[in-house]
Design a protein around this motif. Structure first.
Motif, PDB file in Angstrom:
ATOM      1  N   TRP A  86     -20.296  -9.057  -3.452  1.00  0.00           N
ATOM      2  CA  TRP A  86     -19.100  -9.285  -4.251  1.00  0.00           C
ATOM      3  C   TRP A  86     -17.866  -9.428  -3.368  1.00  0.00           C
ATOM      4  N   ILE A  87     -17.699  -8.488  -2.444  1.00  0.00           N
ATOM      5  CA  ILE A  87     -16.481  -8.520  -1.633  1.00  0.00           C
ATOM      6  C   ILE A  87     -16.778  -8.571  -0.137  1.00  0.00           C
ATOM      7  N   GLY A  88     -17.944  -9.102   0.228  1.00  0.00           N
ATOM      8  CA  GLY A  88     -18.316  -9.165   1.635  1.00  0.00           C
ATOM      9  C   GLY A  88     -17.768 -10.365   2.386  1.00  0.00           C
ATOM     10  N   TRP A  89     -16.946 -11.186   1.754  1.00  0.00           N
ATOM     11  CA  TRP A  89     -16.417 -12.373   2.416  1.00  0.00           C
ATOM     12  C   TRP A  89     -15.176 -12.039   3.236  1.00  0.00           C
ATOM     13  N   THR A  90     -15.206 -12.376   4.517  1.00  0.00           N
ATOM     14  CA  THR A  90     -14.054 -12.233   5.402  1.00  0.00           C
ATOM     15  C   THR A  90     -13.614 -13.630   5.817  1.00  0.00           C
ATOM     16  N   ASN A  91     -12.328 -13.917   5.672  1.00  0.00           N
ATOM     17  CA  ASN A  91     -11.850 -15.261   5.954  1.00  0.00           C
ATOM     18  C   ASN A  91     -10.358 -15.204   6.245  1.00  0.00           C
ATOM     19  N   ASP A  92      -9.896 -16.086   7.123  1.00  0.00           N
ATOM     20  CA  ASP A  92      -8.468 -16.150   7.418  1.00  0.00           C
ATOM     21  C   ASP A  92      -7.666 -16.698   6.244  1.00  0.00           C
ATOM     22  N   ASP A  93      -8.334 -17.447   5.387  1.00  0.00           N
ATOM     23  CA  ASP A  93      -7.675 -17.998   4.204  1.00  0.00           C
ATOM     24  C   ASP A  93      -7.739 -16.960   3.088  1.00  0.00           C
ATOM     25  N   PRO A  94      -6.595 -16.449   2.606  1.00  0.00           N
ATOM     26  CA  PRO A  94      -6.610 -15.410   1.566  1.00  0.00           C
ATOM     27  C   PRO A  94      -7.377 -15.807   0.311  1.00  0.00           C
ATOM     28  N   GLN A  95      -7.492 -17.096   0.059  1.00  0.00           N
ATOM     29  CA  GLN A  95      -8.209 -17.537  -1.132  1.00  0.00           C
ATOM     30  C   GLN A  95      -9.693 -17.196  -1.054  1.00  0.00           C
ATOM     31  N   TYR A  96     -10.207 -17.033   0.163  1.00  0.00           N
ATOM     32  CA  TYR A  96     -11.628 -16.784   0.347  1.00  0.00           C
ATOM     33  C   TYR A  96     -11.910 -15.429   0.996  1.00  0.00           C
ATOM     34  N   ASP A  97     -10.885 -14.620   1.177  1.00  0.00           N
ATOM     35  CA  ASP A  97     -11.058 -13.313   1.817  1.00  0.00           C
ATOM     36  C   ASP A  97     -11.079 -12.231   0.750  1.00  0.00           C
ATOM     37  N   ASN A  98     -12.266 -11.702   0.464  1.00  0.00           N
ATOM     38  CA  ASN A  98     -12.384 -10.598  -0.485  1.00  0.00           C
ATOM     39  C   ASN A  98     -12.355  -9.246   0.219  1.00  0.00           C
ATOM     40  N   PHE A  99     -12.897  -9.189   1.432  1.00  0.00           N
ATOM     41  CA  PHE A  99     -13.109  -7.930   2.155  1.00  0.00           C
ATOM     42  C   PHE A  99     -11.778  -7.250   2.501  1.00  0.00           C
ATOM     43  N   HIS A 100     -10.924  -7.934   3.242  1.00  0.00           N
ATOM     44  CA  HIS A 100      -9.661  -7.335   3.653  1.00  0.00           C
ATOM     45  C   HIS A 100      -8.720  -7.153   2.466  1.00  0.00           C
ATOM     46  N   ALA A 101      -8.738  -8.115   1.548  1.00  0.00           N
ATOM     47  CA  ALA A 101      -7.863  -8.022   0.379  1.00  0.00           C
ATOM     48  C   ALA A 101      -8.215  -6.817  -0.486  1.00  0.00           C
ATOM     49  N   SER A 102      -9.505  -6.526  -0.603  1.00  0.00           N
ATOM     50  CA  SER A 102      -9.918  -5.367  -1.404  1.00  0.00           C
ATOM     51  C   SER A 102      -9.471  -4.071  -0.746  1.00  0.00           C
ATOM     52  N   ALA A 103      -9.657  -3.955   0.563  1.00  0.00           N
ATOM     53  CA  ALA A 103      -9.232  -2.740   1.261  1.00  0.00           C
ATOM     54  C   ALA A 103      -7.722  -2.540   1.138  1.00  0.00           C
ATOM     55  N   GLU A 104      -6.968  -3.621   1.217  1.00  0.00           N
ATOM     56  CA  GLU A 104      -5.511  -3.522   1.050  1.00  0.00           C
ATOM     57  C   GLU A 104      -5.165  -3.054  -0.362  1.00  0.00           C
ATOM     58  N   LEU A 105      -5.891  -3.543  -1.354  1.00  0.00           N
ATOM     59  CA  LEU A 105      -5.618  -3.135  -2.724  1.00  0.00           C
ATOM     60  C   LEU A 105      -5.892  -1.648  -2.913  1.00  0.00           C
ATOM     61  N   TRP A 106      -7.001  -1.148  -2.372  1.00  0.00           N
ATOM     62  CA  TRP A 106      -7.270   0.290  -2.466  1.00  0.00           C
ATOM     63  C   TRP A 106      -6.192   1.084  -1.733  1.00  0.00           C
ATOM     64  N   GLY A 107      -5.768   0.592  -0.594  1.00  0.00           N
ATOM     65  CA  GLY A 107      -4.714   1.278   0.138  1.00  0.00           C
ATOM     66  C   GLY A 107      -3.414   1.357  -0.645  1.00  0.00           C
ATOM     67  N   SER A 108      -3.177   0.358  -1.499  1.00  0.00           N
ATOM     68  CA  SER A 108      -1.932   0.350  -2.279  1.00  0.00           C
ATOM     69  C   SER A 108      -1.899   1.443  -3.336  1.00  0.00           C
ATOM     70  N   LEU A 109      -3.048   2.074  -3.626  1.00  0.00           N
ATOM     71  CA  LEU A 109      -3.062   3.178  -4.578  1.00  0.00           C
ATOM     72  C   LEU A 109      -2.310   4.395  -4.063  1.00  0.00           C
ATOM     73  N   ILE A 110      -2.314   4.569  -2.743  1.00  0.00           N
ATOM     74  CA  ILE A 110      -1.706   5.761  -2.142  1.00  0.00           C
ATOM     75  C   ILE A 110      -0.209   5.775  -2.461  1.00  0.00           C
ATOM     76  N   GLY A 111       0.208   6.854  -3.050  1.00  0.00           N
ATOM     77  CA  GLY A 111       1.604   6.990  -3.448  1.00  0.00           C
ATOM     78  C   GLY A 111       1.829   6.769  -4.925  1.00  0.00           C
ATOM     79  N   GLU A 112       0.893   6.096  -5.594  1.00  0.00           N
ATOM     80  CA  GLU A 112       1.016   5.885  -7.036  1.00  0.00           C
ATOM     81  C   GLU A 112       0.626   7.169  -7.779  1.00  0.00           C
ATOM     82  N   ASN A 113       1.433   7.570  -8.745  1.00  0.00           N
ATOM     83  CA  ASN A 113       1.164   8.766  -9.556  1.00  0.00           C
ATOM     84  C   ASN A 113       0.940  10.018  -8.712  1.00  0.00           C
ATOM     85  N   GLY A 114       1.531  10.048  -7.538  1.00  0.00           N
ATOM     86  CA  GLY A 114       1.376  11.197  -6.660  1.00  0.00           C
ATOM     87  C   GLY A 114       0.052  11.243  -5.927  1.00  0.00           C
TER      88      GLY A 114
END
Length: 586
Positions: free
Chosen positions: A348-376
């Protein structure tokens, strides 16, 4: 909030899954034969029948091993009829097993289950083993510390203490409802004492609602039963987000997209109140939080061609971020909880690519990281992540690599190989290991651990290959070499031909806290046709065996079984198939 509590030591001394207790399963070593000082062989009989038995063999190494040959002498009259993951021979009572390449390496301080076999005769463990010609006669000493929670991931710690790995040395709760369903099926008693997840998939499940998923037992009933069993760990699935599963109708939930207050006040808060009762202070509660949620906000939203209207809505209103961060912070504030966030799977998210349209791997990790600080929510509220929850992706493909050159090009750079489709990974171990490092780079603690759901990723049917293909055509090579027999890695619903995977065990690989069965085998992913219900579950065409697919599964057939009930409901036929195709075999 809980304090930072773990320091992970990556040279893990593994703890093999051990003896089955009368009321649960213990993640502790058993039936061990000692090895040369600095190494150890664990010859573990996992099942017996008549004059036959199955055994699994684990080697623990003090110094790194790159290629092994293991020898022993059986009791008189004992013979091997079949074995897997090993090149083997037997002459009289003398048995010799050699690695098959992909399982040749065992790191310093690491335990690896290297192979398994079916035998007949005496199941008594041999008295002596040799590894690469050296007689083994002494155990590997695990890391020691005056503080049992410091550097040793195999330590169960003291009751009530936070530990590095909650599964290490632990007896894990067996859900009696699932266990009874499994034991009632032919052959089901072989696995009926395995630990599975308790799914809180509706608000009423907190209190018990007589549904096939939870029965009459509510959360407090399960926690009380865990105490009765003497369990150290119970696994609970937190699964009721508003607008849940925005790209799959079969597992939609009761809460509408905008009902975030109901999620917090009526669902999460009562769970926190129950888990926080003092009587459960010594019970480790593993929370698997909201499967199949955040990855949808990467892969199934505009402007991607795979977008759905529901996922666009959930990204716009922010309620996945809001709900998950709130649940993680509130549950993480309890001293006895271990939160593992769902992280999809490699297909599902194993794709790594310099083009954000095709990069699921790094984009997913960034999204999880964005949780930190939300709702304490803090990084300390996250003990780790889980991959492959309720899915079918194999742990590893032993007979091919994604960057292997076939037909003049690396497989993962050949667009004709639709099974790979430019994905950087072909198994959950490598994916989970790499994702762990990426998550650390995005703000999570260096000591986070990973879980992998192996409840249905065995793929052990007659079709299972025993070696790599000899074809020079890359498409044929991959199709003839791969263990995973789905039409596409995006297929997720009741996959025909699937089998039970590795049994639950702690510390199977460095950085992996445990293999777990979060999805209870035998429970449906979704109905094969529309079935009216009051559970909020719709009909998804990916559960229809006649459906020929969509852009999210590469326009491939669904691969789903026919005549399946609503998600979470029991299927005897599917359970029988999972037993028959189990790998390692039962």
């Amino acid at each position: 909030m809980q304090e930072s509590r773990r320091r992970r030591r990556m040279a893990i001394t593994g703890v093999a899954i051990g003896a089955l207790a009368a009321t649960g399963l213990t993640f502790a070593s058993a039936n061990q034969a000692l090895a040369e000082e600095g190494c150890k062989v664990d010859y573990k009989v996992v099942s017996t029948w008549g004059s036959g038995f199955q055994a699994n063999v684990t080697i623990t190494a003090d110094e790194p091993i790159n290629g092994w040959e293991l020898k022993w002498n059986f009791p008189s009259g004992t013979t091997v009829s079949s074995a897997w993951n090993v090149s083997w021979s037997q002459s009289g009572t003398a048995f010799t097993g050699k690695d098959v390449g992909w399982n040749a390496s065992i790191g310093s301080g690491q335990s690896r289950e290297v192979f398994g076999f079916i035998g007949s005769g005496s199941s008594t463990a041999p008295g002596q083993f040799t590894v690469n010609g050296d007689v083994c006669n002494g155990p590997v000493d695990p890391p020691t510390s005056d503080d049992p929670t410091s550097d040793d991931p195999t330590s169960p710690g003291e009751p009530g203490d936070k530990v590095d790995n909650p599964y290490a040395g632990a007896q894990v709760y067996v859900n009696p409802i699932w266990s009874a369903n499994a034991a009632a099926e032919p052959g089901g008693d072989a696995i009926a004492d395995q630990p599975t997840g308790v799914w809180l998939d509706r608000t009423s499940a907190i209190y018990g609602n007589d549904s096939p998923t939870t029965g009459s037992m509510g959360l407090e009933d399960h926690l009380d039963e865990a105490l009765e069993q003497g369990a150290d760990v119970i696994q609970v699935v937190i699964y009721n987000l508003p607008g849940r599963d925005c790209a799959a109708l079969a597992s939609n939930g009761e809460l509408a997209a905008d009902e975030i207050d109901e999620y917090k006040n009526d669902y999460i808060d009562p769970i926190v109140d129950i888990m926080g009762q003092s009587k459960y202070a010594d019970l480790k509660i593993v929370n698997v939080i909201e499967i199949d949620s955040l990855p949808n906000l990467v892969t199934n939203v505009s402007p991607r061609a795979t977008a759905t209207d529901n996922c666009d809505t959930m990204k716009a209103n922010g309620n996945y971020i809001d709900g998950i961060s709130y649940a993680t912070a509130e549950l993480g504030a309890l001293p006895n909880t271990y939160n593992y966030l769902d992280a999809g799977h490699h297909g599902w998210i194993g794709w790594t690519n310099d083009d954000p349209q095709y990069d699921n791997f790094h984009a997913s990790a960034e999204l999880w990281g964005s949780l930190i600080g939300e709702n304490g929510m803090t990084a300390d509220d996250v003990h780790g992540f889980i991959t492959n929850t309720a899915n079918y992706s194999v742990l590893e493909e032993p007979y091919w690599d994604v960057d292997q050159v076939v037909g003049g090009r690396p497989i993962n750079q050949n667009g004709d190989v639709k099974w790979v489709d430019w994905n950087s990974y072909n198994g959950e171990i490598d994916f989970a290991t790499a994702l762990r490092e990426e998550l650390i780079d995005n703000g999570f603690n260096e000591d986070i651990g990973m879980l992998i759901d192996t409840s249905r990723n065995g793929w052990g049917g007659d079709y299972r290959p025993t070696g790599p293909s000899t074809s020079t055509n890359p498409i044929e090579f991959v199709d003839e070499s791969r263990l995973d027999q789905r039409y596409n890695k995006g297929n997720w619903c009741n996959q025909a031909g699937a089998g039970l995977g590795e049994r639950p065990q702690a510390n199977p690989e460095p950085g992996i806290d445990a293999y777990v069965w979060i999805k209870p085998p035998g429970e449906s992913d979704g109905a094969s046709e529309e079935i009216p219900n009051n559970e909020g579950k719709g009909f998804d065409e990916m559960c229809d065996p006649d459906y020929q697919g969509n852009i999210r599964n590469g326009n491939n057939p669904s691969g789903a079984r026919d005549d399946m009930p609503l998600s979470g409901h029991w299927s005897s036929e599917q359970f029988a198939e999972l037993l028959a195709n189990a790998y390692p075999p039962l």
